[in-house]
Scaffold this motif. Structure first.
Motif, PDB file in Angstrom:
ATOM      1  N   PHE A  34       0.853  -1.188   0.000  1.00  0.00           N
ATOM      2  CA  PHE A  34       0.000   0.000   0.000  1.00  0.00           C
ATOM      3  C   PHE A  34       0.890   1.239   0.000  1.00  0.00           C
ATOM      4  N   GLY A  35       1.422   1.544  -1.165  1.00  0.00           N
ATOM      5  CA  GLY A  35       2.321   2.673  -1.321  1.00  0.00           C
ATOM      6  C   GLY A  35       2.883   2.687  -2.721  1.00  0.00           C
ATOM      7  N   VAL A  36       4.050   3.284  -2.837  1.00  0.00           N
ATOM      8  CA  VAL A  36       4.675   3.456  -4.143  1.00  0.00           C
ATOM      9  C   VAL A  36       6.170   3.181  -4.007  1.00  0.00           C
ATOM     10  N   ALA A  37       6.756   2.638  -5.051  1.00  0.00           N
ATOM     11  CA  ALA A  37       8.200   2.435  -5.112  1.00  0.00           C
ATOM     12  C   ALA A  37       8.804   3.617  -5.871  1.00  0.00           C
ATOM     13  N   VAL A  38       9.831   4.229  -5.292  1.00  0.00           N
ATOM     14  CA  VAL A  38      10.429   5.443  -5.870  1.00  0.00           C
ATOM     15  C   VAL A  38      11.945   5.284  -5.907  1.00  0.00           C
ATOM     16  N   VAL A  53       4.448  -1.658  -6.776  1.00  0.00           N
ATOM     17  CA  VAL A  53       5.346  -2.768  -6.465  1.00  0.00           C
ATOM     18  C   VAL A  53       5.226  -3.880  -7.509  1.00  0.00           C
ATOM     19  N   ASP A  54       4.112  -3.940  -8.240  1.00  0.00           N
ATOM     20  CA  ASP A  54       3.954  -4.962  -9.273  1.00  0.00           C
ATOM     21  C   ASP A  54       5.012  -4.839 -10.361  1.00  0.00           C
ATOM     22  N   VAL A  55       5.412  -3.613 -10.693  1.00  0.00           N
ATOM     23  CA  VAL A  55       6.450  -3.407 -11.700  1.00  0.00           C
ATOM     24  C   VAL A  55       7.773  -3.974 -11.194  1.00  0.00           C
ATOM     25  N   LEU A  56       8.082  -3.706  -9.926  1.00  0.00           N
ATOM     26  CA  LEU A  56       9.318  -4.252  -9.347  1.00  0.00           C
ATOM     27  C   LEU A  56       9.279  -5.775  -9.282  1.00  0.00           C
ATOM     28  N   GLU A  57       8.131  -6.316  -8.929  1.00  0.00           N
ATOM     29  CA  GLU A  57       7.990  -7.766  -8.891  1.00  0.00           C
ATOM     30  C   GLU A  57       8.221  -8.367 -10.275  1.00  0.00           C
ATOM     31  N   GLY A  58       7.706  -7.697 -11.307  1.00  0.00           N
ATOM     32  CA  GLY A  58       7.923  -8.163 -12.679  1.00  0.00           C
ATOM     33  C   GLY A  58       9.391  -8.117 -13.060  1.00  0.00           C
ATOM     34  N   LEU A  59      10.095  -7.050 -12.661  1.00  0.00           N
ATOM     35  CA  LEU A  59      11.542  -6.972 -12.928  1.00  0.00           C
ATOM     36  C   LEU A  59      12.286  -8.064 -12.170  1.00  0.00           C
ATOM     37  N   GLY A  60      11.875  -8.286 -10.935  1.00  0.00           N
ATOM     38  CA  GLY A  60      12.496  -9.365 -10.154  1.00  0.00           C
ATOM     39  C   GLY A  60      12.319 -10.710 -10.833  1.00  0.00           C
ATOM     40  N   LEU A  80      19.556  -0.936  -9.985  1.00  0.00           N
ATOM     41  CA  LEU A  80      18.135  -0.635  -9.856  1.00  0.00           C
ATOM     42  C   LEU A  80      17.651  -0.792  -8.422  1.00  0.00           C
ATOM     43  N   PHE A  81      17.751  -1.986  -7.878  1.00  0.00           N
ATOM     44  CA  PHE A  81      17.098  -2.292  -6.615  1.00  0.00           C
ATOM     45  C   PHE A  81      17.736  -1.611  -5.398  1.00  0.00           C
ATOM     46  N   ALA A  82      19.013  -1.299  -5.435  1.00  0.00           N
ATOM     47  CA  ALA A  82      19.659  -0.663  -4.278  1.00  0.00           C
ATOM     48  C   ALA A  82      19.096   0.719  -3.997  1.00  0.00           C
ATOM     49  N   ASP A  83      18.635   1.411  -5.013  1.00  0.00           N
ATOM     50  CA  ASP A  83      18.146   2.776  -4.844  1.00  0.00           C
ATOM     51  C   ASP A  83      16.636   2.885  -4.682  1.00  0.00           C
ATOM     52  N   VAL A  84      15.925   1.774  -4.799  1.00  0.00           N
ATOM     53  CA  VAL A  84      14.467   1.809  -4.684  1.00  0.00           C
ATOM     54  C   VAL A  84      14.069   1.984  -3.224  1.00  0.00           C
TER      55      VAL A  84
END
Length: 156
Positions: A34-38, A53-60, A80-84
Motif C-alpha cells: 500500500f504505497g509506491v516504489a520510488v 510494487v507490481d512493476v518491481l515484482e515483474g523486474l524481479g 536498480l534495486f539498491a536505490d528503490v
C-alpha cells in the motif's frame, strides 16, 4: 497493471510529505504494498521514477530468469534495486520523500507528477515543464523512428 496518465502539481510540506495524486493512487489499489516504489531516474535526469510494487515484482521475475553468475545482470540488479525506496501511503494518501530523493530531483515546495504509462515521474515543476517542452519539440520524424520493445512473452 497500473496506467498513469496526465500531469499534476502538488505541494510538498516542510517534512517532505507530498500527496500522490488521487488518480495515481487509484491505479495502485489492490497491490501487495500500500504505497509506491520510488528511485532516482536511471536516465540521470533530475527526476524520480515511481511505480507500483507490481512493476518491481515483474523486474524481479525477469532477473530470476537470468544466470545468477552473469556480472552484467548482477550490476543491473544492484543499480536498480539498491536505490528503490518503498514509500507507504499515510491515511491522507501522502508519502514521505526522503532528503536524498528530494535533493536528487531538486524538489523544494512543489512536485510535478507526470504519467508515463506503467511508471510516473516526480519532478520539480519548472524542470518538468522544460522536459516536456523538449520532448514535444522533437520532430515528428524523430518520434516516428522510436521503436517500442515487444510485449512480454513475444519473441523477437
Amino acid at each position: 497493471m497500473a496506467l498513469f496518465t496526465g500531469r499534476v502539481v502538488n505541494k510538498v510540506d516542510r517534512k517532505g510529505r507530498v500527496s500522490i495524486p488521487a488518480p495515481f493512487r487509484n491505479q495502485l489499489a489492490g497491490q501487495s504494498f500500500f504505497g509506491v516504489a520510488v528511485y532516482p531516474s536511471v536516465d540521470r535526469s533530475p527526476s524520480l521514477t515511481a511505480c507500483g510494487v507490481d512493476v518491481l515484482e515483474g523486474l524481479g521475475d525477469r532477473f530470476r530468469a537470468t544466470s545468477p553468475f552473469d556480472p552484467s545482470y548482477t550490476d543491473a540488479r544492484m543499480a536498480l534495486f539498491a536505490d528503490v525506496q518503498q514509500l507507504p501511503f499515510d491515511s491522507d494518501g501522502r508519502v514521505l520523500l526522503t532528503a536524498d530523493l528530494l535533493d536528487h530531483a531538486g524538489i523544494t515546495t512543489h512536485a510535478a507528477f507526470v504519467g508515463m504509462g506503467d511508471l510516473f515521474r516526480i519532478w520539480e515543476p519548472e524542470t518538468a515543464d522544460a522536459a516536456l517542452r523538449a520532448v514535444r519539440e522533437k520532430s515528428p520524424e524523430e518520434r516516428a523512428q522510436l521503436e517500442l520493445p515487444p510485449p512480454p512473452g513475444a519473441g523477437r
